[in-house]
Design an enzyme around this catalytic site. Structure first.
Site, PDB file in Angstrom:
ATOM      1  N   LYS A 197      18.988   8.110  -8.946  1.00 50.71           N
ATOM      2  CA  LYS A 197      19.497   9.661  -9.212  1.00 50.71           C
ATOM      3  C   LYS A 197      19.991   8.952 -10.548  1.00 50.71           C
ATOM      4  O   LYS A 197      20.100   8.099 -11.366  1.00 50.71           O
ATOM      5  CB  LYS A 197      21.390   9.313  -8.207  1.00 50.71           C
ATOM      6  CG  LYS A 197      22.236  10.395  -8.591  1.00 50.71           C
ATOM      7  CD  LYS A 197      23.143  10.605  -7.487  1.00 50.71           C
ATOM      8  CE  LYS A 197      24.291  11.715  -8.117  1.00 50.71           C
ATOM      9  NZ  LYS A 197      25.299  11.149  -8.931  1.00 50.71           N
TER      10      LYS A 197
ATOM     11  N   GLY B  21      26.004  21.829  -9.239  1.00 50.36           N
ATOM     12  CA  GLY B  21      25.862  22.587  -8.890  1.00 50.36           C
ATOM     13  C   GLY B  21      25.382  23.697  -7.838  1.00 50.36           C
ATOM     14  O   GLY B  21      25.507  25.326  -7.616  1.00 50.36           O
TER      15      GLY B  21
ATOM     16  N   HIS C  42      24.571  14.601 -13.054  1.00 49.22           N
ATOM     17  CA  HIS C  42      25.729  13.433 -12.515  1.00 49.22           C
ATOM     18  C   HIS C  42      27.176  14.759 -13.102  1.00 49.22           C
ATOM     19  O   HIS C  42      27.932  14.482 -13.868  1.00 49.22           O
ATOM     20  CB  HIS C  42      26.043  12.767 -13.400  1.00 49.22           C
ATOM     21  CG  HIS C  42      26.828  11.911 -12.386  1.00 49.22           C
ATOM     22  ND1 HIS C  42      25.958  10.327 -12.257  1.00 49.22           N
ATOM     23  CD2 HIS C  42      27.561  11.477 -12.202  1.00 49.22           C
ATOM     24  CE1 HIS C  42      27.300   9.725 -11.135  1.00 49.22           C
ATOM     25  NE2 HIS C  42      28.024  10.558 -11.355  1.00 49.22           N
TER      26      HIS C  42
END
Lengths: 294, 294, 294, 294
Positions: free
Chosen positions: B167, B223, B191
């Site tokens: 990630k 988002g 992040h």
């Protein structure tokens, strides 16, 4: 959550981003007359296929039709009872009846047959009402809708003894399918923002016009509210436009208000045709458009 | 000082700049089912690897996991004690455990081993937490972080008997390194704005997808808050998305709220799939996207 | 009248339009050390050539110099008496003395000679102060300015036994003339908006760097106020930056405030270097930049 | 309805989107002198062809002319009685008389003849006033206007023993027709927003200059209000500009106010010429312009 996805606002901003140059020398007062399906009209400004106009004023649907008739404009109408459609047609307005994509094709064929029988100008379907916003089929005033295939579209075209049009085309792919199915005209539309982040009709219009190679008329719907908007749509390849929401307040005014506003928009269009050297609709030149990027 | 560098706001504006055309004919209700690492899920909408959810509501981490499970969604989780992870896994949620880039690799290996043992779905690392904003290594809740090499990444992949994901990939270069190290999936993410002026994930996504040549699944984070956002991410090449902040308020509502919102977002996605002619996730066509420049 | 011509606002908006991708794997804590004119500094963040700092606080010019020295930064200074310059140099700060384009070249040579004698780091001229905004020569605190030729520039370079720099370059053409005249460095600057509608320094920087082919260091001035701004300037080809207005409020704080803020900006820069895989200034890669057009 | 179609606002925004680089070395104080139709003027800043200035202040038309004369500027004037024009010419101002496109060509020829007789500098027509906004011919203060052909334009040119100019050119096509008809100059203008969504004059100016291949002078009108605006127009190929609305408040001030503001704008222009290395109008280099797209 973001509210920047308002398709009507985005569509407005795209209209506003298009600018015009002028060509005065050897220009003169133009004609805005339009021939559609073999008949002659005073203007390419048409009413939009609105529904439930009784909610705006009693008899609103018929009042809108009368306005279109008085202005020499093509009239479009949406959902409504058979009696209402008959009253609309009796006004003399040349009326395009738009039928919803009802789940049961028998309902559709019955409505086509009724429209045929009472002598509408054309008949069609607003295919963009088949789905709802929650991943299912739409239900409109209690009536179930369903997705439709190109094969079904051919049967609607065949059943209609009038020109059959499709409303809710917002891609070259759908436009091609309509042209191949023998549709007589298409309305480039996102149904007044029926889903968020819709591409503005004018932004896909050139692609659609290229895809259909001028074999069928292309109409533009959604957010048209002035002669400048109409001019831009026609310059980008539309044959005519539908004005809906913008005319609704006229229903609350006196009887002549709808016709008066259609005529006014037509005059605004003619003014811009005159300023850009177009003496008839077919002479509107995309070369007069400039696109903002500043 | 300028506050125009808010990466979350910039990311929002990029989502909002992408518009959609429609393709109704021959479309029908779609399936949003997804296969990931050999297992089947109801939706490509996954929870994000959040940490410290007890600060939102007691037992928040487990409540989020239950919500994901109920919605048939992949669950991701961030920092937390071993006991919390065990409780999460016990909900039945197929859980991706994200481990921080701890300074001491032994800590990382221990956490991988624990996750392996209790049967997580996958394990991974959020590499974007190695540095702080003052030119040093980050320290998270008192625990020291450290930068990591591709060589170290290979050892994490090897230690994991589950798929190992990374990630915090926000460039084709990092995506390539991950693919070469045998990573099973990557999350394109900044992040939640861990640094200013981050390029929006969707803006680099196409490059990343090209760079990894579809060898590994690519997920998008940051988002995402509606089905329209999910649709755009998938159209640009993502295999699934993570929704984090947007789900946090659901933790304060009743037990079904997380699952309900995941389902709602999935339905919004399905609605746009239906409107654009995609019957399954793999059929979502980037050709329906249009980019605002007006 | 329009007030959209504010060059500082336009410059800010251009900084803000540049976005960054990340590259974490195999990255580590970077060094921000810089070598300039054969000497080593802790940071590419330099003070700007401000004048009249006594108006901010008594002894402001010397306080700024001490701050630069404490931060291991190159110090620049503008107009001021000989005594002030001597006090500045005595702080130990490696100081670039910028001389105005005085009408009388004798004044300029005298100032160059004095600066040489007291051991400044470099000397230079802010050529953008030769004209006023009313089509005439500028007069600064009563002193007449005048336009200068490349030929005159060569004489200044020759007179200086230190590196001679030019401040106020905002085109490839002027940069080429400076390089040909033997200038040791140039400052890309619009002098904090000395005229309206100035192109942002970062917008012409790539052209300037190409034109000078890295033969001379290129510095960027105007509106730099964070490590992100510095990073973008360096990524686009600058060797170092000057920070002016942003440091002025520090003069009103305690003695360590200037150095502290220079160090903070440097740390912000280092954080972005770390996040983008640059271990030293020369490794900052323009490929990590993305430009907003949405 | 949208009010984003304000042509003056759009024109302002286009001016504001153009930025400037600088070139100081080897530059010096410039001359803004202009030769037009064989005569020498102090400035390329001209008054615009305004009408009805008595509404601003008594004797406004003559006061504006005196201001132009005092500033050494070319004066333009619009509608007005023969006596007013004579009083204007008596000020000594070299005056361009703009005649409306009257329906009756005899009126036009009479006005041309009168202007010839009293010794105006040049005569011309504002062709953009032939149509109104409602699709018909315009009527100005009770006088009927009419569209005109290139053939008619040739007769106006022939009747004029002075240079004949056309105001209201906003396309390369109209510019070419003017050049072919023997017109002595054209004014790129949308008549202060006489229709909505007009392309900004500076946006079509380069096309117009290419189309006329510098055979005739090209002037720019609409929204010019500073030396920066003038500089941008000249850099994009204009030979001079007209300033109208911006000068009207000066009519209410003391007698020197018009000349003072023309001189000020000229000085602002000279300042930018100096900063960009242009020693005369013909040396203004389009290469110093940069266009915002951020």
């Amino acid at each position: 959550m973001s509210n920047q996805g308002d398709s009507n606002q985005i569509t407005r901003e795209y209209f506003d981003s298009i600018l015009l140059e002028t060509r005065y020398w050897d220009s003169d007062l133009p004609s805005a007359e339009m021939t559609l399906f073999g008949e002659r009209f005073s203007t390419p400004v048409m009413t939009a296929a609105l529904s439930h106009l009784d909610n705006v004023c009693p008899g609103g649907a018929v009042k809108m039709a009368s306005g279109a008739f008085d202005a020499g404009a093509v009239h479009w109408t949406g959902m409504g009872e058979a009696e209402e459609l008959e009253a609309i047609v009796e006004t003399g307005a040349r009326t395009v009846k738009i039928i919803k994509p009802h789940a049961d094709d028998a309902v559709i064929f019955e409505k086509i047959e009724h429209a045929n029988r009472i002598g509408v100008f054309a008949v069609g379907m607003d295919i963009d009402h088949c789905f709802n916003s929650r991943g299912g089929y739409d239900v409109v005033t209690g009536l179930p809708m369903r997705a439709k295939t190109s094969e079904q579209l051919r049967t609607y075209v065949a059943a209609s003894r009038r020109p059959f049009v499709v409303k809710g085309v917002l891609s070259a792919k759908d436009a091609e399918k309509c042209a191949e199915a023998g549709v007589a005209g298409i309305v480039v539309s996102h149904h007044h923002g029926i889903f968020p982040y819709a591409v503005p009709p004018l932004m896909v219009l050139p692609e659609i016009v290229r895809a259909t190679e001028h074999r069928i008329p292309v109409f533009v719907d959604c957010g048209v509210e002035s002669g400048a908007d109409v001019f831009k749509a026609l310059a980008l390849g539309a044959d005519a436009v539908c004005v809906g929401r913008h005319l609704m307040p006229c229903l609350k005014k006196d009887d002549g208000a709808v016709a008066a506003r259609i005529t006014e928009i037509t005059q605004e269009l003619m003014s811009l045709m005159a300023r850009t050297g177009a003496s008839m609709l077919a002479e509107i030149d995309p070369g007069v458009l400039h696109f903002r990027a500043f």
